[in-house]
Design a protein around this motif. Structure first.
Motif, PDB file in Angstrom:
ATOM      1  N   ALA A 180      49.883  55.250  33.103  1.00 23.04           N
ATOM      2  CA  ALA A 180      50.711  56.448  33.230  1.00 23.04           C
ATOM      3  C   ALA A 180      50.299  57.287  34.432  1.00 23.04           C
ATOM      4  CB  ALA A 180      50.633  57.276  31.948  1.00 23.04           C
ATOM      5  N   ARG A 181      49.030  57.179  34.843  1.00 25.19           N
ATOM      6  CA  ARG A 181      48.556  57.928  36.009  1.00 25.19           C
ATOM      7  C   ARG A 181      48.730  57.151  37.304  1.00 25.19           C
ATOM      8  NH1 ARG A 181      42.640  59.175  35.134  1.00 25.19           N
ATOM      9  NH2 ARG A 181      42.673  57.413  33.665  1.00 25.19           N
ATOM     10  N   GLY A 182      49.366  55.972  37.232  1.00 26.53           N
ATOM     11  CA  GLY A 182      49.599  55.186  38.440  1.00 26.53           C
ATOM     12  C   GLY A 182      48.396  54.402  38.891  1.00 26.53           C
ATOM     13  N   LEU A 183      47.443  54.123  37.987  1.00 27.35           N
ATOM     14  CA  LEU A 183      46.244  53.370  38.328  1.00 27.35           C
ATOM     15  C   LEU A 183      46.345  51.952  37.795  1.00 27.35           C
ATOM     16  CD1 LEU A 183      43.564  56.073  37.378  1.00 27.35           C
ATOM     17  CD2 LEU A 183      44.578  55.658  39.629  1.00 27.35           C
ATOM     18  N   ASP A 184      45.463  51.081  38.284  1.00 31.62           N
ATOM     19  CA  ASP A 184      45.384  49.737  37.729  1.00 31.62           C
ATOM     20  C   ASP A 184      44.914  49.828  36.287  1.00 31.62           C
ATOM     21  OD1 ASP A 184      46.198  48.368  40.014  1.00 31.62           O
ATOM     22  OD2 ASP A 184      44.178  48.400  40.861  1.00 31.62           O
ATOM     23  N   PRO A 185      45.363  48.916  35.419  1.00 27.48           N
ATOM     24  CA  PRO A 185      44.983  49.012  34.002  1.00 27.48           C
ATOM     25  C   PRO A 185      43.488  48.908  33.773  1.00 27.48           C
ATOM     26  CG  PRO A 185      46.079  46.929  34.466  1.00 27.48           C
ATOM     27  CD  PRO A 185      46.270  47.788  35.670  1.00 27.48           C
ATOM     28  N   ARG A 186      42.803  48.147  34.616  1.00 24.99           N
ATOM     29  CA  ARG A 186      41.359  48.009  34.488  1.00 24.99           C
ATOM     30  C   ARG A 186      40.741  48.040  35.879  1.00 24.99           C
ATOM     31  NH1 ARG A 186      43.712  44.481  30.898  1.00 24.99           N
ATOM     32  NH2 ARG A 186      43.021  44.601  28.732  1.00 24.99           N
ATOM     33  N   PRO A 187      39.649  48.773  36.064  1.00 26.26           N
ATOM     34  CA  PRO A 187      38.984  48.753  37.370  1.00 26.26           C
ATOM     35  C   PRO A 187      38.474  47.356  37.683  1.00 26.26           C
ATOM     36  CG  PRO A 187      38.127  50.512  35.962  1.00 26.26           C
ATOM     37  CD  PRO A 187      38.967  49.636  35.098  1.00 26.26           C
ATOM     38  N   LEU A 188      38.606  46.947  38.946  1.00 26.03           N
ATOM     39  CA  LEU A 188      38.093  45.653  39.353  1.00 26.03           C
ATOM     40  C   LEU A 188      36.567  45.676  39.319  1.00 26.03           C
ATOM     41  CD1 LEU A 188      40.392  44.758  42.369  1.00 26.03           C
ATOM     42  CD2 LEU A 188      40.587  43.994  40.026  1.00 26.03           C
ATOM     43  N   ALA A 189      35.975  44.503  39.136  1.00 30.88           N
ATOM     44  CA  ALA A 189      34.521  44.405  39.169  1.00 30.88           C
ATOM     45  C   ALA A 189      34.024  44.812  40.551  1.00 30.88           C
ATOM     46  CB  ALA A 189      34.077  42.983  38.832  1.00 30.88           C
ATOM     47  N   ALA A 190      32.898  45.528  40.584  1.00 25.63           N
ATOM     48  CA  ALA A 190      32.396  46.046  41.849  1.00 25.63           C
ATOM     49  C   ALA A 190      32.088  44.927  42.833  1.00 25.63           C
ATOM     50  CB  ALA A 190      31.146  46.882  41.588  1.00 25.63           C
ATOM     51  N   ARG A 191      31.519  43.855  42.367  1.00 22.28           N
ATOM     52  CA  ARG A 191      31.235  42.721  43.245  1.00 22.28           C
ATOM     53  C   ARG A 191      31.543  41.436  42.492  1.00 22.28           C
ATOM     54  NH1 ARG A 191      24.835  43.376  44.216  1.00 22.28           N
ATOM     55  NH2 ARG A 191      25.577  45.364  45.055  1.00 22.28           N
ATOM     56  N   PRO A 192      32.168  40.450  43.144  1.00 19.30           N
ATOM     57  CA  PRO A 192      32.503  39.208  42.455  1.00 19.30           C
ATOM     58  C   PRO A 192      31.246  38.454  42.067  1.00 19.30           C
ATOM     59  CG  PRO A 192      32.876  39.012  44.823  1.00 19.30           C
ATOM     60  CD  PRO A 192      32.534  40.446  44.559  1.00 19.30           C
ATOM     61  N   PRO A 193      31.316  37.614  41.039  1.00 21.00           N
ATOM     62  CA  PRO A 193      30.132  36.858  40.624  1.00 21.00           C
ATOM     63  C   PRO A 193      29.678  35.918  41.722  1.00 21.00           C
ATOM     64  CG  PRO A 193      32.101  36.046  39.519  1.00 21.00           C
ATOM     65  CD  PRO A 193      32.489  37.304  40.222  1.00 21.00           C
ATOM     66  N   ALA A 194      28.344  35.799  41.863  1.00 18.95           N
ATOM     67  CA  ALA A 194      27.809  34.934  42.904  1.00 18.95           C
ATOM     68  C   ALA A 194      27.990  33.466  42.552  1.00 18.95           C
ATOM     69  CB  ALA A 194      26.329  35.254  43.122  1.00 18.95           C
ATOM     70  N   ALA A 195      27.944  33.138  41.266  1.00 16.98           N
ATOM     71  CA  ALA A 195      28.056  31.742  40.839  1.00 16.98           C
ATOM     72  C   ALA A 195      29.496  31.270  40.913  1.00 16.98           C
ATOM     73  CB  ALA A 195      27.517  31.592  39.422  1.00 16.98           C
ATOM     74  N   ASP A 196      29.663  29.983  41.084  1.00 16.32           N
ATOM     75  CA  ASP A 196      30.989  29.372  41.065  1.00 16.32           C
ATOM     76  C   ASP A 196      31.405  29.187  39.613  1.00 16.32           C
ATOM     77  OD1 ASP A 196      33.314  28.022  41.446  1.00 16.32           O
ATOM     78  OD2 ASP A 196      32.394  26.169  42.179  1.00 16.32           O
ATOM     79  N   LEU A 197      32.385  29.974  39.165  1.00 15.12           N
ATOM     80  CA  LEU A 197      32.823  29.929  37.777  1.00 15.12           C
ATOM     81  C   LEU A 197      34.094  29.109  37.598  1.00 15.12           C
ATOM     82  CD1 LEU A 197      32.103  33.619  36.729  1.00 15.12           C
ATOM     83  CD2 LEU A 197      30.750  31.588  36.262  1.00 15.12           C
ATOM     84  N   SER A 198      34.492  28.368  38.608  1.00 19.35           N
ATOM     85  CA  SER A 198      35.664  27.508  38.468  1.00 19.35           C
ATOM     86  C   SER A 198      35.343  26.344  37.539  1.00 19.35           C
ATOM     87  CB  SER A 198      36.121  26.981  39.827  1.00 19.35           C
ATOM     88  OG  SER A 198      35.114  26.158  40.409  1.00 19.35           O
ATOM     89  N   VAL A 199      36.361  25.836  36.876  1.00 19.05           N
ATOM     90  CA  VAL A 199      36.209  24.700  35.965  1.00 19.05           C
ATOM     91  C   VAL A 199      37.267  23.673  36.335  1.00 19.05           C
ATOM     92  CG1 VAL A 199      35.202  25.987  34.057  1.00 19.05           C
ATOM     93  CG2 VAL A 199      37.674  25.874  34.277  1.00 19.05           C
ATOM     94  N   SER A 200      36.971  22.396  36.079  1.00 18.63           N
ATOM     95  CA  SER A 200      37.918  21.349  36.459  1.00 18.63           C
ATOM     96  C   SER A 200      37.825  20.194  35.485  1.00 18.63           C
ATOM     97  CB  SER A 200      37.647  20.857  37.887  1.00 18.63           C
ATOM     98  OG  SER A 200      36.332  20.329  38.000  1.00 18.63           O
ATOM     99  N   ALA A 201      38.872  19.408  35.466  1.00 23.01           N
ATOM    100  CA  ALA A 201      38.933  18.207  34.628  1.00 23.01           C
ATOM    101  C   ALA A 201      39.596  17.098  35.428  1.00 23.01           C
ATOM    102  CB  ALA A 201      39.713  18.474  33.342  1.00 23.01           C
ATOM    103  N   GLU A 202      39.002  15.911  35.367  1.00 25.26           N
ATOM    104  CA  GLU A 202      39.562  14.741  36.037  1.00 25.26           C
ATOM    105  C   GLU A 202      40.257  13.852  35.005  1.00 25.26           C
ATOM    106  OE1 GLU A 202      36.594  12.718  38.249  1.00 25.26           O
ATOM    107  OE2 GLU A 202      36.125  14.441  39.545  1.00 25.26           O
ATOM    108  N   PHE A 203      41.314  13.187  35.446  1.00 24.74           N
ATOM    109  CA  PHE A 203      42.099  12.338  34.555  1.00 24.74           C
ATOM    110  C   PHE A 203      42.041  10.900  35.080  1.00 24.74           C
ATOM    111  CE2 PHE A 203      43.851  16.585  34.384  1.00 24.74           C
ATOM    112  CZ  PHE A 203      43.917  16.821  33.025  1.00 24.74           C
ATOM    113  N   ASP A 204      41.436  10.028  34.291  1.00 30.19           N
ATOM    114  CA  ASP A 204      41.314   8.625  34.666  1.00 30.19           C
ATOM    115  C   ASP A 204      41.627   7.779  33.428  1.00 30.19           C
ATOM    116  OD1 ASP A 204      40.813   6.285  35.977  1.00 30.19           O
ATOM    117  OD2 ASP A 204      38.611   6.449  35.869  1.00 30.19           O
ATOM    118  N   PRO A 205      42.762   7.122  33.380  1.00 28.32           N
ATOM    119  CA  PRO A 205      43.753   6.988  34.454  1.00 28.32           C
ATOM    120  C   PRO A 205      44.528   8.283  34.685  1.00 28.32           C
ATOM    121  CG  PRO A 205      44.566   6.018  32.432  1.00 28.32           C
ATOM    122  CD  PRO A 205      43.140   6.395  32.169  1.00 28.32           C
ATOM    123  N   PRO A 206      45.223   8.382  35.820  1.00 32.76           N
ATOM    124  CA  PRO A 206      45.979   9.615  36.114  1.00 32.76           C
ATOM    125  C   PRO A 206      46.965   9.948  35.004  1.00 32.76           C
ATOM    126  CG  PRO A 206      45.868   8.207  38.052  1.00 32.76           C
ATOM    127  CD  PRO A 206      45.309   7.398  36.913  1.00 32.76           C
TER     128      PRO A 206
END
Length: 483
Positions: A180-206
């Motif tokens: 209602a005050r025109g702000l983002d719903p949640r403040p962004l984190a001050a600094r992004p995480p240093a670790a790689d938090l991505s996740v992946s899955a491989e499909f074999d067979p495709p």
């Protein structure tokens, strides 16, 4: 320490897109996203029918926000799609601006004026489609309760101390107060995480079908959320990367300020696959290229948390509701992976005059906004109590008077004779011991192809059963039974 400038957001909204989305709409909207992507990088898809971009850089290149919005609208319209746009500080104000714009135009909210722009809006927008996933079910509760407390607009709500909103409505109240005050719903984190938090899955067979990939996406999303939660973070924007057997990669940014749950991520992966694979939900559904070669299946799915916020935690149900719901969700997704997205459905209350129209079945995991809202006035609807058993397809019936002649209803709702006997679906004849009606209703008279006139009756037969019957075009049918 200097405060960063508020982020200017441009939202492109296509008003004719269906709600809730389906794979067909996601497939078509991919063309709109591609057109926007030709002009601006890093397009964030909100859902099929709406996307957003950071407006600051592209606006400087094209000579201003109005010129940028005009370029995008022109490009989308040139491909046969109607759209409108909104530019403001914050996604919420930009979405409302896009919806307020006239077709083919844009609403530009001046910098620093988002709060003033939002102030006249009624608090009911907190329970609207834009907020359906962000605040549900609390948004609907706030939209209903705030006017009873004398707070009718977002401007009045914004003037309250933030602590009062949080004390009364908890974390959702704080989020709504920031909006209602025109702000983002949640403040962004001050600094992004240093670790790689991505996740992946491989499909074999495709993976040659979309369903196994969507099923894997939910498990990946749960792993991603666990890694973020361990660092006190949550994700509002995720990048979905899909790599095919032929080496082609398709990446898309998906934003959801209501936090991307595992089910929400799986749903967006489904939409992305449908947009990437025109023709069918299978990678082999694409037409052959100029060499006559068809693309293969999917070999890799990767989820990358692209934008994170500080996590506020969540309140679990006292009786284990969250655990039960999650178990049901896992089972439903497993069945969908084996039998298809439409194999598991759930009922959603909807509006209508007949008993069969008061519930709509939607695939599990899809948004539950019905095409006919249940809170609208529906003159001629069946009064409570509603029938317990509703016929999916109305049963043909015969109703006669004491002399054995068919009972008819005139255009002025006059009955030719009192109903005496009834046969439903070719069954035995039963004596009618009590009846009420007729209740005439004329539906969709403004659309000749869909218009219909009918008269409904309630009939009680000698076996103690009560029926909801209707006569239309001189023919009787059973719509439901009172058990």
């Amino acid at each position: 320490m200097t405060t960063p400038d508020p982020v200017r957001v441009l939202v492109v909204w296509c008003p004719e897109w269906p709600v809730p989305p389906d794979p067909g709409s996601a497939r078509t909207f991919e063309r709109v996203v591609s057109l926007v992507e030709e002009l601006c990088p890093r397009v964030e898809v909100l859902r099929p029918g709406a996307c957003a971009i950071g407006a600051r850089g592209p606006a400087r290149y094209f000579g201003g926000e109005e010129a940028l919005a005009g370029k995008i609208i022109e490009a989308v319209a040139g491909d046969g799609f109607a759209c409108q746009a909104g530019v403001a500080e914050g996604l919420f104000a930009a979405q409302l601006g896009a919806r307020a714009a006239a077709p083919g135009t844009a609403t530009i909210v001046p910098p620093g004026q988002a709060r003033e722009f939002l102030a006249p809006y009624p608090v009911s927008v907190l329970g609207s489609e834009e907020m359906a996933e962000l605040l549900r079910p609390d948004g609907e509760e706030m939209a209903e309760l705030l006017p009873r407390l004398g707070i009718a607009t977002l401007g009045e709500f914004a003037r309250l101390p933030a602590s009062q909103a949080v004390n009364r409505f908890g974390v959702p109240g704080g989020i709504a107060h920031r909006l209602a005050r025109g702000l983002d719903p949640r403040p962004l984190a001050a600094r992004p995480p240093a670790a790689d938090l991505s996740v992946s899955a491989e499909f074999d067979p495709p993976a040659a079908l979309a369903e196994p990939v969507v099923f894997a996406a939910k498990a990946l999303a749960e792993r991603m959320h666990a890694g973020l939660a361990a660092r006190g973070l949550a994700c509002v924007r995720v990048q979905v990367q899909v790599i095919g057997e032929d080496g082609r990669e398709h990446a898309r940014l998906w934003r959801h300020d209501g936090l991307l749950s595992a089910l929400a991520v799986a749903e967006r992966v489904r939409w992305q696959l449908a947009g990437w694979q025109p023709g069918q939900d299978s990678p082999h559904g694409e037409p052959p290229d100029e060499h006559g070669v068809r693309p293969g299946g999917i070999v890799l799915l990767r989820l990358v948390p692209d934008q994170v916020v500080r996590a506020h935690g969540r309140q679990l149900g006292l009786w284990g509701d969250a655990v039960v719901s999650d178990r049901v969700a896992r089972a439903a997704l497993r069945v969908q992976a084996m039998l298809g997205h439409g194999a598991v459905t759930r009922p959603v209350p909807s509006g209508g005059r007949g008993p069969a129209e008061e519930a709509t079945l939607v695939p599990f995991g899809d948004a539950g906004d019905p095409e006919r809202p249940p809170d609208r006035p529906w003159p001629g609807r069946i009064p409570v109590p509603v029938p317990a058993t509703v016929c999916q397809d109305p049963l043909p019936a015969r109703v006669t008077d004491a002399a054995g002649a068919p009972v008819a209803v005139t255009g002025r709702a006059q009955v030719s004779a009192p109903p005496s006997r009834m046969s439903a679906g070719g069954g035995p004849w039963l004596a009618i011991t009590a009846w009420a009606g007729p209740w005439p209703v004329a539906e969709r008279w403004w659309r000749p192809q869909a218009a219909r006139r009918r008269a409904r009756f309630q009939l009680v037969t000698e076996d103690g059963a009560a029926w909801l019957a209707a006569v239309q075009g001189g023919r009787w049918q059973i719509e439901a039974r009172y058990d």
